[in-house]
Design an enzyme around this catalytic site. Sequence first.
Site, PDB file in Angstrom:
ATOM      1  N   GLU A   1       0.876  -1.167   0.000  1.00 18.93           N
ATOM      2  CA  GLU A   1       0.000   0.000   0.000  1.00 18.93           C
ATOM      3  C   GLU A   1       0.917   1.221   0.000  1.00 18.93           C
ATOM      4  OE1 GLU A   1      -0.858   0.532   4.730  1.00 18.93           O
ATOM      5  OE2 GLU A   1      -1.968  -1.006   3.651  1.00 18.93           O
TER       6      GLU A   1
ATOM      7  N   TYR B   1       6.608   1.560  -8.492  1.00 17.87           N
ATOM      8  CA  TYR B   1       5.919   0.279  -8.396  1.00 17.87           C
ATOM      9  C   TYR B   1       5.288  -0.112  -9.732  1.00 17.87           C
ATOM     10  CZ  TYR B   1       6.449   1.128  -3.375  1.00 17.87           C
ATOM     11  OH  TYR B   1       6.953   1.388  -2.127  1.00 17.87           O
TER      12      TYR B   1
END
Length: 161
Positions: A110, A122
Site C-alpha cells: 500500500e 511500483y
Amino acid sequence: MQQLESASAMFEVITAQNAQTSFELHSKVQFKPWSKAVFFDCLTAPYFANQLKIAEQVQGYYIGLQVLDEITLMDIAVDPVKQGQGLGRQILMHFIQQCRMRNGAEIWLEVRESNSAAQHLYTNSGFELIEKRKKYYQTETGTESAIIMKLSLSDKMVQLQ
C-alpha cells in the site's frame, strides 16, 4: 551480505544488533512512525528485512512479511538526502528477488495516494493497481487514501537490474 555493483554498496539482513540506524531512518521519513518495539518485532519471523549500505552507511531498507506464498511489503525507505538517485529501485528489486527466493507468488503493498514517485516506481516494476482505500492514512490536515498494489510473481518476470 550481498554486494552490489559498487564495491562499497551492499545489502545486509537487519537484526536487533544493527537495526538502530534503519529505525532512525524510519522515524525520520514516516508521518506516524512505528514504535521502536514494533519496528524491532518486524525483524523476527515471519518478517524479513534488509538494509542497503553504501560506504558502511545505511541509505535505505525494506521490511517484508511472508504468510505462505503471499508477501507484503510492510515498509520501504530511502534516506531523503539520497532520494532520486535510483536507490529506491535497487532496494525494491532486492526485495522482489528475496520474495522469489522465498517462493512467493504475490507481493502486496500500500502506498499513500500523494506519493506519486513511489507509485511510478511500483508501476514500472510490474505492480498493478488493485483498489483505493479512502481516508486510510493520517496527515497533518486530515486523511488521505491508500493505493493497494499487487505484483504476481508467477505471471511475469520482473527484470532485476
